[in-house]
Design a protein around this motif. Sequence first.
Motif, PDB file in Angstrom:
ATOM      1  N   LEU A 195      49.254 -22.237  59.377  1.00 54.22           N
ATOM      2  CA  LEU A 195      48.973 -23.395  57.945  1.00 54.22           C
ATOM      3  C   LEU A 195      50.548 -22.469  57.373  1.00 54.22           C
ATOM      4  O   LEU A 195      50.911 -21.538  57.333  1.00 54.22           O
ATOM      5  N   GLU A 196      50.975 -24.061  56.944  1.00 56.29           N
ATOM      6  CA  GLU A 196      52.171 -23.609  56.270  1.00 56.29           C
ATOM      7  C   GLU A 196      52.015 -24.326  54.810  1.00 56.29           C
ATOM      8  O   GLU A 196      52.202 -22.934  53.396  1.00 56.29           O
ATOM      9  N   VAL A 197      51.947 -25.005  54.431  1.00 60.10           N
ATOM     10  CA  VAL A 197      51.531 -25.686  52.659  1.00 60.10           C
ATOM     11  C   VAL A 197      50.104 -26.625  53.167  1.00 60.10           C
ATOM     12  O   VAL A 197      50.437 -28.005  53.816  1.00 60.10           O
ATOM     13  N   ALA A 198      49.177 -26.941  52.226  1.00 66.02           N
ATOM     14  CA  ALA A 198      48.342 -27.820  52.197  1.00 66.02           C
ATOM     15  C   ALA A 198      47.849 -28.259  50.799  1.00 66.02           C
ATOM     16  O   ALA A 198      47.648 -27.057  49.849  1.00 66.02           O
ATOM     17  N   GLY A 199      47.192 -29.208  50.362  1.00 64.95           N
ATOM     18  CA  GLY A 199      46.324 -29.576  49.140  1.00 64.95           C
ATOM     19  C   GLY A 199      45.985 -30.610  49.237  1.00 64.95           C
ATOM     20  O   GLY A 199      46.768 -31.805  49.547  1.00 64.95           O
ATOM     21  N   LEU A 200      45.448 -30.997  48.235  1.00 58.36           N
ATOM     22  CA  LEU A 200      45.902 -32.039  47.384  1.00 58.36           C
ATOM     23  C   LEU A 200      46.770 -33.251  47.201  1.00 58.36           C
ATOM     24  O   LEU A 200      47.164 -32.505  45.943  1.00 58.36           O
ATOM     25  N   ARG A 203      33.877 -25.489  55.399  1.00 54.12           N
ATOM     26  CA  ARG A 203      34.060 -26.621  56.212  1.00 54.12           C
ATOM     27  C   ARG A 203      35.094 -27.394  55.998  1.00 54.12           C
ATOM     28  O   ARG A 203      35.236 -28.207  56.014  1.00 54.12           O
ATOM     29  N   ASP A 204      35.738 -27.084  55.381  1.00 55.40           N
ATOM     30  CA  ASP A 204      37.426 -27.958  54.352  1.00 55.40           C
ATOM     31  C   ASP A 204      38.073 -27.453  55.503  1.00 55.40           C
ATOM     32  O   ASP A 204      38.446 -26.274  55.888  1.00 55.40           O
ATOM     33  N   GLU A 205      39.455 -28.126  56.084  1.00 56.87           N
ATOM     34  CA  GLU A 205      40.041 -27.722  56.937  1.00 56.87           C
ATOM     35  C   GLU A 205      40.888 -26.984  56.517  1.00 56.87           C
ATOM     36  O   GLU A 205      41.507 -25.781  57.295  1.00 56.87           O
ATOM     37  N   ILE A 206      42.067 -27.155  55.344  1.00 53.54           N
ATOM     38  CA  ILE A 206      42.044 -25.803  55.158  1.00 53.54           C
ATOM     39  C   ILE A 206      42.006 -24.576  54.959  1.00 53.54           C
ATOM     40  O   ILE A 206      42.639 -23.772  55.203  1.00 53.54           O
ATOM     41  N   ALA A 207      40.242 -24.432  54.475  1.00 52.48           N
ATOM     42  CA  ALA A 207      40.354 -23.132  54.508  1.00 52.48           C
ATOM     43  C   ALA A 207      39.649 -22.657  56.174  1.00 52.48           C
ATOM     44  O   ALA A 207      40.344 -21.454  55.941  1.00 52.48           O
ATOM     45  N   PHE A 208      39.943 -23.606  56.984  1.00 55.72           N
ATOM     46  CA  PHE A 208      39.620 -22.921  58.356  1.00 55.72           C
ATOM     47  C   PHE A 208      41.101 -22.381  58.765  1.00 55.72           C
ATOM     48  O   PHE A 208      41.190 -21.597  59.700  1.00 55.72           O
ATOM     49  N   LEU A 209      41.851 -23.948  58.071  1.00 57.58           N
ATOM     50  CA  LEU A 209      43.714 -23.045  59.676  1.00 57.58           C
ATOM     51  C   LEU A 209      44.305 -21.342  58.014  1.00 57.58           C
ATOM     52  O   LEU A 209      44.998 -21.220  59.011  1.00 57.58           O
ATOM     53  N   SER A 210      43.291 -21.392  56.988  1.00 59.20           N
ATOM     54  CA  SER A 210      44.079 -20.390  56.300  1.00 59.20           C
ATOM     55  C   SER A 210      43.420 -19.082  57.044  1.00 59.20           C
ATOM     56  O   SER A 210      43.868 -17.885  57.197  1.00 59.20           O
ATOM     57  N   HIS A 211      41.608 -18.816  57.095  1.00 62.91           N
ATOM     58  CA  HIS A 211      41.180 -18.188  57.854  1.00 62.91           C
ATOM     59  C   HIS A 211      40.852 -18.184  59.385  1.00 62.91           C
ATOM     60  O   HIS A 211      41.644 -16.552  59.211  1.00 62.91           O
TER      61      HIS A 211
END
Length: 600
Positions: A276-281, A250-258
């Motif tokens: 998605l370009e770059v993402a993280g904590l 349910r993580d937005e970064i995982a959604f955008l990657s998928h």
Amino acid sequence: MPGSAVKVERDMYPGINAFVKFVADSVSRHTLGRDGKPRARSIVPFEKTDVNPEGADDLDRVDHMVTGCPNVGPVIKPDYAVALCLIEAKYGQNGQTDAYAQLVMYSRNIYGSQPHRRFLWGLTVCGTLVRACLLGHDKIYASKAVDVASPVGRELLVGLFVNWSLCESTRVGYDPTMERDEKGEWTIKVFEDGKSHVYGGLEMVFQSYSLLGRRTRCFVGTTKVGSVEKEVLIKDCWPHALKDPADRLRDEIAFLSHIKDTLGADANLAGKYPMLEVAGLVQVPGRGPANVDDTTTAAMADLVMSDTAPPDAMPLREHKRIAMSPVGAPLQTVDSPDELIVAVCDAMEVHTEIVRRCGILHRDISINNILVRRTGDMVGGMLIDFDNAIRLDVEHVAAQPDRTGTMPYMSIGNLLQSMVDRTALDDWESCIYVLCWLGTIGVNKEDQRYQRANTKNTIYSIHEWRDGDPKIIAKKKRGHVGSLANFADAILDELINHEKYKPLHALVKSLHRALFFNPGASPLCHGCRADDETLEELQNGTLPLEKQHDAKIGPSFTDPFARRAEIADKIVDDLLDTLTKARDEAIKRLYPTRRETISE
């Protein structure tokens, strides 16, 4: 001392000023470096008090505020952009509740003016009693009261100001991964796999004035790709930490990657969703991933005026940044209702593809989450913000019904936290409410002025969707959309009465009919409540066959929302077909000499 023998708040301000200056001067004298310059942060008051500060989005006057920014010469008018904390004063000790309320109300402006602020401090001064307040994401803490009329109380308050002067910037609430250069331009770091990517020329396009919650802010930044400057949209937010690895679904970064992996090769959808370009904590130097444990909780533990730790642990939040492209503009920058129709259609077209091909349901269709993008003289739309999305192929949505989204645009089932499965129909219902809202108040500022100048009515039915108890709002919406006649009276008749809005009138009417009164569905699926007469015919075996469109219809299926959810795909086809036809007609009006669509 502040409040010792005064009956009016403004008489307290000189004493507060004198105290803060005294501490600041003492700290400066004791922290001089070899070059003769102070090495400590200078905590100083503003000269003017009881004024409306610079950077406010309202007309409220604050009692006092202090700044921790270096300045040459006196600091005159308060400015939210450089405020370290606000001070609310009351001459009597019985004014504590009002002081808290005002502190919370005014402090929100600091977030709107300071893009690098992570959490806030505040002080209340009621008579001679002073309390320090820490305003976090989920809770607001206040220290015990100290009496500055006593030596012990003054010592504790001095200790707080000394700590603010000497501690790291992170402990007073600043973000070290955002910096301002000599030209006054901001840079920001976005992290991925332990590496940082720096974006410059930062411009805030979505401000957060919220004290609690995710406090989402969005920026446009630039980076060099070869010799070319590329613009990206950077989302900065504080969602709850996902402790269970399974929750990462349910993580937005995982959604955008998928979504990128699944739809990235489809040229027809390019630009209609965030790539998605770059993402993280966010990584705080020397501490690793940033979360509330290393900021708010740690800062509270360091609060010298408090003799106890916070009474209970605050929910753990993670500080995330996501860089995406392309960059869009707010939905209300459209030039006309026709441009609105095109932008919304693009967003709902890609919404449908994301549901069907990626198994992801957005669950927060709103004015803020549909952007306008322009390519040359052509306009399009983009669906953003998957914070509240869910994987349909993994989770049974109704097993744990929750309420997600933006209040005026939430579906009736969402507002009621219904046990009926959330489907794409909930988002399409939200889409209808977005069109109703903008069709009533105006799609942009110019049309809003026209509406105000040409109607005596300033309170519309849609305003009942905005504030209050969700169940009451759901009841209001049931009344507005539950019949064709009610929808015409409550909503259609209040849309802007102008020739250029006629296509939007027709579209809203058609979408409402396609969702709530779909001709391909049984009459039991119509409206917001089962039709008693039709249900009685069904139970008695006298319902004509031509009305029994769905073989599953039975006496136990009396909830129209549940019945429509079972045939959601078919209804979505009708809704998308209706919206696509309206977009094609809008394009012909916008570009009469061009035949191609946006995607072509």
